[in-house]
Design an enzyme around this catalytic site. Structure first.
Site, PDB file in Angstrom:
ATOM      1  N   ASP A  33      23.649  28.314 -22.559  1.00 17.84           N
ATOM      2  CA  ASP A  33      24.322  29.576 -22.243  1.00 17.84           C
ATOM      3  C   ASP A  33      23.441  30.550 -21.476  1.00 17.84           C
ATOM      4  O   ASP A  33      23.929  31.535 -20.938  1.00 17.84           O
ATOM      5  CB  ASP A  33      24.724  30.273 -23.553  1.00 17.84           C
ATOM      6  CG  ASP A  33      26.048  29.763 -24.077  1.00 17.84           C
ATOM      7  OD1 ASP A  33      26.817  29.198 -23.291  1.00 17.84           O
ATOM      8  OD2 ASP A  33      26.294  29.939 -25.280  1.00 17.84           O
ATOM      9  N   CYS A  34      22.159  30.297 -21.490  1.00 19.59           N
ATOM     10  CA  CYS A  34      21.229  31.263 -20.905  1.00 19.59           C
ATOM     11  C   CYS A  34      20.731  30.863 -19.525  1.00 19.59           C
ATOM     12  O   CYS A  34      19.914  31.558 -18.935  1.00 19.59           O
ATOM     13  CB  CYS A  34      20.052  31.470 -21.845  1.00 19.59           C
ATOM     14  SG  CYS A  34      20.589  32.110 -23.425  1.00 19.59           S
TER      15      CYS A  34
END
Ligand code: GLC
Ligand code: GLC
Length: 811
Positions: A483-484
């Site tokens: 997600d990052c």
């Protein structure tokens, strides 16, 4: 240093020092009503949804840590104390907390009085039941003043913490017999209330927080308790609580049980009232009556334990490793139930407000849970698929109460759709229930839009096919599993969220090798499924896309010694020798080795060796190396973390099993086992002081080798680590794999293992499996006997339901 020990016979972790390095918690309930409880009685309750139906209040990240809970205060004339040490923090003569399967007991002894609080949510019950057992171990008569305490939350846990100009004026309670009812907003739009009862006539009570504590006192020094006298306060607005006051006199040797019920009720709109403004309490009274004696409570606890006996009997292993057995047989499976129930919503690291059920998270959680209760997995798959869009894309999360996609959290994570194939095929392999594929399932919960679940799998597969970049690799979209890694974000605004801000993907070349590997692995599962149901045309169509992807990976995804991680917006490599920081990443190397890409050419072995050399450390495998030491606007959030934490070179435990499984593809059981042990909580129990979080469950992240304090863990409980490690150990190391046609046996173990035994219940039959490894092999089965008869291959054919068989496996 340890703070307790495992009690495997009782399936409990026993904490003997209340000052654990972090609150060590447990979960109560596994269907509708839930509580979190720490080893000192902290925590909170909710119905289905920790955001929208919060029943009791909790203070996150407080000073001191873990403030708010279900507390008992005892004033014995000499001291004021609590059985869990907190909140009073009066030194106890002895303390013990036992966390078991959906129940906890907390026992304190002071001045010759033993007080043991049992907390659990009985099966099929919308309430937490507490049994407080008081025992006088002295030769004198003891006069005890017992005060209970819970603090009501005003239902929506988010607004409860924000909107005080309103909140301080809405609170309402009713007090009848020994029951305190919380009915805030019940008069208007709500059809639910909560209550807290005790099975004894109370000699007093308080429902107004300020009166109970005194405005300037903490949880450790309620004024009424210190004075030994309740004030019988009735809350009007401000902060309603529930505290019963009961006087107990104990003769020498005598003991007494008090039973408290903290419950939740929903009434039909036209059945809300008993009389004007007096709530209809019928359902609450019925639940209270079910638990009005200690005997009834004990029976309910036995039922809960029997329920867990059954769940945990589906898969049991016996190896020479006690620490492994207790994880596989007890705690890892238990954690999988918890992640199934909560996804990433409510823990001591997740506030219950921020996140609902994750699309990718919940699908992955299924592989650790599906064997326990396949029917519930089935329902979950349909719920998840119902939040998908017609093009295969989906909401990243949905709310458990409404089951609707959560718009605030965004969409466009291009790995999401593929996980639905994993969840669904795992379910069918376990259950043999192909009818789920015909189930009508809507798009975006829109009535009338229903198509078959199989069609949802097709659009999931095609979502990757329809979103390929210039190199024939999957476009990453907002982000892939990581997600990052926000390749289309370019955020320079501190007030923006990396997860939801505009996804500037127009014209982007950001492509993910992680999704590429994922697509090959679950694309093949999809093909196998198509063939199994006789849809050969679709199998053939899909296979072509997979073959093309394998070629694209070999051509554009190989960096010489490992698999590249991604291409950024501009088409530059990430996770390559060419990079100064972030030269190598775990995810693409996990997925491409799991997919066996370039196995014959030696790419798998080489990639795994590079992982060993560059990412492995004492505490596990870090996510990337070297870590990012400055902010890269074209990479986003990943470079916002200090080196060694979270997605920036932390040991992100969730993806360690991808490498473990990759090692089993290569046949290196020794490496797989070494990696498994490094992050397995029961193996790190001895360093609890450093590790910090519970030694009985996995944490999401352990600080990596570049961190300030390598080995320190964070974010325990709600992590895909639980399902993935369970999947890796049971299906790839022990090698017991459910398939459409039977159980496949394909162990990949450390050469020093002489063998192991597994009992597996599968589609109604029982398989007693004994694996022997006299020659120190790591992989490869030389013969399998089923009830003494040799079989061809390594798939044990299905036994009729109710049957049992003996399987002898020689490696
Ligand atoms: C709140 C609002 C204010 C409004 C008042 C009456 O105080 O802040 O704007 O006028 O409630 O509803
Ligand atoms: C968290 C999220 C998960 C994500 C992972 C890596 O665990 O729940 O969805 O894949 O972080 O960023």
């Amino acid at each position: 240093m340890k703070y307790g020990h495992f009690d495997d016979n009782r399936r409990e972790y026993v904490i003997t020092n209340p000052r654990t390095p972090w609150p060590w918690i447990n979960y109560l309930g596994n269907e509708d009503f839930f509580s979190l409880v720490s080893n000192t009685g902290g925590g909170y309750s909710f119905y289905k949804d920790a955001k929208f139906r919060r029943i009791t209040r909790y203070r996150y990240n407080n000073v001191p840590m873990d403030s708010g809970g279900k507390y008992f205060y005892i004033n014995d004339g000499e001291s004021v104390w609590s059985p869990g040490w907190k909140p009073c923090k009066t030194e106890l003569d002895s303390y013990e907390c036992r966390h078991g399967m959906n129940y906890s007991t907390i026992k304190g002894v002071k001045n010759g009085v033993e007080a043991e609080a049992l907390y659990f949510v009985p099966l099929k019950t919308w309430a937490e039941v507490q049994k407080l057992t008081l025992r006088n171990t002295t030769n004198e008569v003891k006069k005890l003043k017992i005060f209970s305490f819970v603090e009501w939350c005003l239902w929506n846990a988010a607004t409860d913490m924000e909107n005080f100009q309103r909140n301080f004026s809405t609170g309402e309670v009713e007090i009848e017999d020994s029951v305190i009812y919380h009915k805030t907003e019940y008069k208007e739009r709500r059809d639910h209330f909560a209550y807290y009862s005790v099975n004894e006539p109370m000699q007093g009570f308080d429902t107004d927080r300020e009166t109970f504590f005194g405005l300037y006192n903490g949880f450790d020094e309620p004024q009424t308790v210190l004075e030994g006298a309740p004030r019988n306060s009735e809350a009007h607005g401000w902060s309603p609580i529930a505290s019963h006051y009961v006087e107990v006199t104990l003769q020498p040797g005598e003991s007494k049980d008090l039973v408290y019920v903290l419950g939740y009720v929903e009434n039909a709109q036209d059945d809300k009232w008993e009389s004007k403004n007096i709530i209809n309490k019928t359902k609450a009274k019925a639940t209270i009556a079910r638990f009005d004696t200690a005997e009834k409570v004990d029976v309910a606890l036995e039922e809960l334990k029997a329920y867990w006996d059954k769940l945990l009997n589906v898969f049991t292993v016996k190896t020479s490793e006690e620490k492994l057995d207790r994880m596989v047989n007890i705690w890892n499976q238990y954690q999988c139930m918890i992640t199934f129930c909560f996804s990433r919503s409510a823990s001591f690291f997740e506030s219950g407000i921020g996140r609902g059920m994750g699309f990718r998270d919940s699908n992955q959680d299924l592989v650790g849970f599906v064997h326990q209760i396949p029917e519930r997995a089935r329902e979950r798959i349909i719920d998840i698929a119902s939040t998908q869009f017609p093009d295969g894309g989906c909401y990243h999360q949905y709310q458990p109460l409404t089951k609707k996609g959560n718009n605030e959290i965004g969409q466009g994570f291009n790995d999401d759709p593929m996980w639905l194939i994993l969840g669904t095929t795992a379910y069918i392999k376990e259950s043999g229930d192909f009818t789920i594929l015909d189930e009508p399932v809507p798009f975006d919960n829109e009535a009338g839009s229903e198509v078959s679940l199989f069609h949802h799998l097709t659009v999931s597969f095609d979502h990757v096919v329809n979103n390929l970049g210039p190199l024939g690799l999957p476009l990453s979209g907002r982000a892939d599993w990581n997600d990052c890694l926000n390749l289309n974000c370019f955020s320079n605004d501190p007030n923006e969220s990396f997860q939801t801000t505009e996804n500037k993907s127009e014209g982007s070349q950001a492509q993910s090798l992680m999704i590429a590997g994922l697509f090959v692995v679950y694309g093949r599962d999809y093909v196998e499924l198509c063939k199994t149901i006789g849809n050969f045309a679709e199998a053939e169509r899909a296979q072509k896309h997979i073959d093309a992807m394998v070629e694209a990976i070999k051509l554009n995804g190989w960096d010489g010694d490992w698999f590249i991680r991604a291409y950024d917006y501009f088409g530059n490599k990430i996770g390559s020798k060419e990079n100064e920081e972030g030269k190598i990443f775990i995810e693409s190397n996990g997925w491409c080795t799991m997919a066996g890409i370039g196995l014959e050419e030696g790419m798998v072995a080489k990639a795994l060796d590079s992982v060993k050399e560059r990412l492995d450390c004492e505490h596990g495998i870090v996510l990337n190396n070297p870590p990012f030491t400055k902010y890269y606007i074209e990479y986003g959030e990943i470079s916002s973390y200090p080196p060694g934490y979270k997605e920036n070179a932390g040991i992100f435990c969730h993806n360690n099993p991808w490498i473990i499984i990759g090692e089993t593809v290569q046949g290196r059981g020794d490496r797989a086992w070494e990696y498994f042990r490094k992050i397995c909580p029961s193996y790190t129990e001895e360093i609890s002081e450093l590790h910090k979080v519970e030694p009985y469950v996995y944490a999401q992240m352990i600080a990596g080798k570049d961190a300030f304090k390598p080995g320190e863990a964070k974010n325990s409980w709600l992590t895909g680590t639980a399902a993935w490690n369970y999947y890796a150990i049971t299906q790839y190391i022990l090698g017991i794999q459910p398939t459409y046609t039977g159980l496949r046996i394909e162990p990949c173990i450390a050469p020093e293992w002489k063998g192991f035994q597994v009992t597996r219940k599968f589609r109604g039959a029982t398989y007693e499996i004994e694996v022997r490894n006299p020659n120190g092999a790591m992989k490869g089965v030389s013969s399998i006997l089923v009830d003494g008869k040799r079989i061809e291959g390594n798939i044990i054919p299905l036994m009729p339901a109710g049957a049992s068989c003996k399987v002898e496996v020689l490696m």
